[in-house]
Design a protein around this motif. Structure first.
Motif, PDB file in Angstrom:
ATOM      1  N   SER A   3       0.822  -1.217   0.000  1.00 36.61           N
ATOM      2  CA  SER A   3       0.000   0.000   0.000  1.00 36.61           C
ATOM      3  C   SER A   3       0.849   1.258   0.000  1.00 36.61           C
ATOM      4  O   SER A   3       2.021   1.241   0.366  1.00 36.61           O
ATOM      5  CB  SER A   3      -0.949   0.024   1.200  1.00 36.61           C
ATOM      6  N   VAL A   4       0.220   2.352  -0.425  1.00 37.07           N
ATOM      7  CA  VAL A   4       0.805   3.687  -0.321  1.00 37.07           C
ATOM      8  C   VAL A   4      -0.281   4.587   0.263  1.00 37.07           C
ATOM      9  O   VAL A   4      -1.452   4.478  -0.103  1.00 37.07           O
ATOM     10  CB  VAL A   4       1.337   4.216  -1.676  1.00 37.07           C
ATOM     11  N   THR A   5       0.116   5.445   1.206  1.00 40.96           N
ATOM     12  CA  THR A   5      -0.825   6.334   1.888  1.00 40.96           C
ATOM     13  C   THR A   5      -0.308   7.756   1.828  1.00 40.96           C
ATOM     14  O   THR A   5       0.870   8.006   2.083  1.00 40.96           O
ATOM     15  CB  THR A   5      -1.001   5.916   3.365  1.00 40.96           C
ATOM     16  N   ALA A   6      -1.209   8.674   1.467  1.00 40.69           N
ATOM     17  CA  ALA A   6      -0.889  10.107   1.489  1.00 40.69           C
ATOM     18  C   ALA A   6      -1.821  10.768   2.499  1.00 40.69           C
ATOM     19  O   ALA A   6      -3.029  10.515   2.501  1.00 40.69           O
ATOM     20  CB  ALA A   6      -1.087  10.723   0.113  1.00 40.69           C
ATOM     21  N   THR A   7      -1.254  11.605   3.360  1.00 35.73           N
ATOM     22  CA  THR A   7      -2.034  12.315   4.370  1.00 35.73           C
ATOM     23  C   THR A   7      -1.567  13.762   4.418  1.00 35.73           C
ATOM     24  O   THR A   7      -0.371  14.031   4.352  1.00 35.73           O
ATOM     25  CB  THR A   7      -1.854  11.670   5.762  1.00 35.73           C
TER      26      THR A   7
END
Length: 174
Positions: free
Chosen positions: A146-150
């Motif tokens: 997964s890749v997460t941007a916040t």
């Protein structure tokens, strides 16, 4: 602690599942690292192409699948559109204004309809603006799968709603 006050609120976030070849996963990780810890001052814009830079072998990017003119091809940096899409969706969820965004030439079913972001250096870019009165911090992390941007900042109180219309055939990709 200044950082705790500056970036006290989660403005928006999004995660996508990462799969594919080792080269594609490398490109996603590398693009994510370039985006991670970017800070935008009030009024500044984030240009994905400026932040990630040119995709070259010397900079660690590898050949992997990419879309070009409605076909899948092998290209240096193939897969980095996934990071652009993940960042775009975090920005979308935050309510911050999108200045420039492009859809892919092929439909990608793993993202919400119409919420992908095609990038190609230097022509196609993802650009958004921090129109709040405080700094915005972009955090991007890649985990196995997964890749997460916040986005963090001081909550400007934006309310985001989404309405999806009926599908219509668009003009042929050129």
């Amino acid at each position: 602690n200044l950082e705790k006050n500056l970036f006290k609120d989660r403005l928006g976030g999004y995660s996508t599942n990462v799969a594919g070849t080792a080269a594609r996963i490398n490109n996603v990780r590398l693009a994510g690292q370039h985006c991670n810890n970017t800070i935008l001052l009030p009024g500044e814009t984030f240009s994905y192409n400026e932040v990630v830079g040119q995709r070259t072998a010397a900079r660690g990017f590898q050949e992997a699948g990419a879309y070009l003119n409605g076909k899948t091809v092998q290209e240096l940096g193939g897969g980095i559109c996934q990071v652009a899409t993940t960042v775009f969706d975090a920005v979308y969820e935050s309510g911050l204004p999108i200045v420039e965004r492009h859809n892919h030439s092929l439909y990608i079913a793993s993202y919400p309809a119409g919420r992908d972001a095609a990038v190609s250096y230097p022509e196609l870019d993802l650009v958004w603006r921090n129109d709040t009165s405080s700094d915005v911090l972009v955090k991007v992390s890649t985990q196995v799968g997964s890749v997460t941007a916040t986005l963090y900042g001081v909550d400007p109180g934006y309310q985001v709603t989404t309405e999806t219309g009926q599908w219509e055939a668009g003009k042929k990709y050129s």
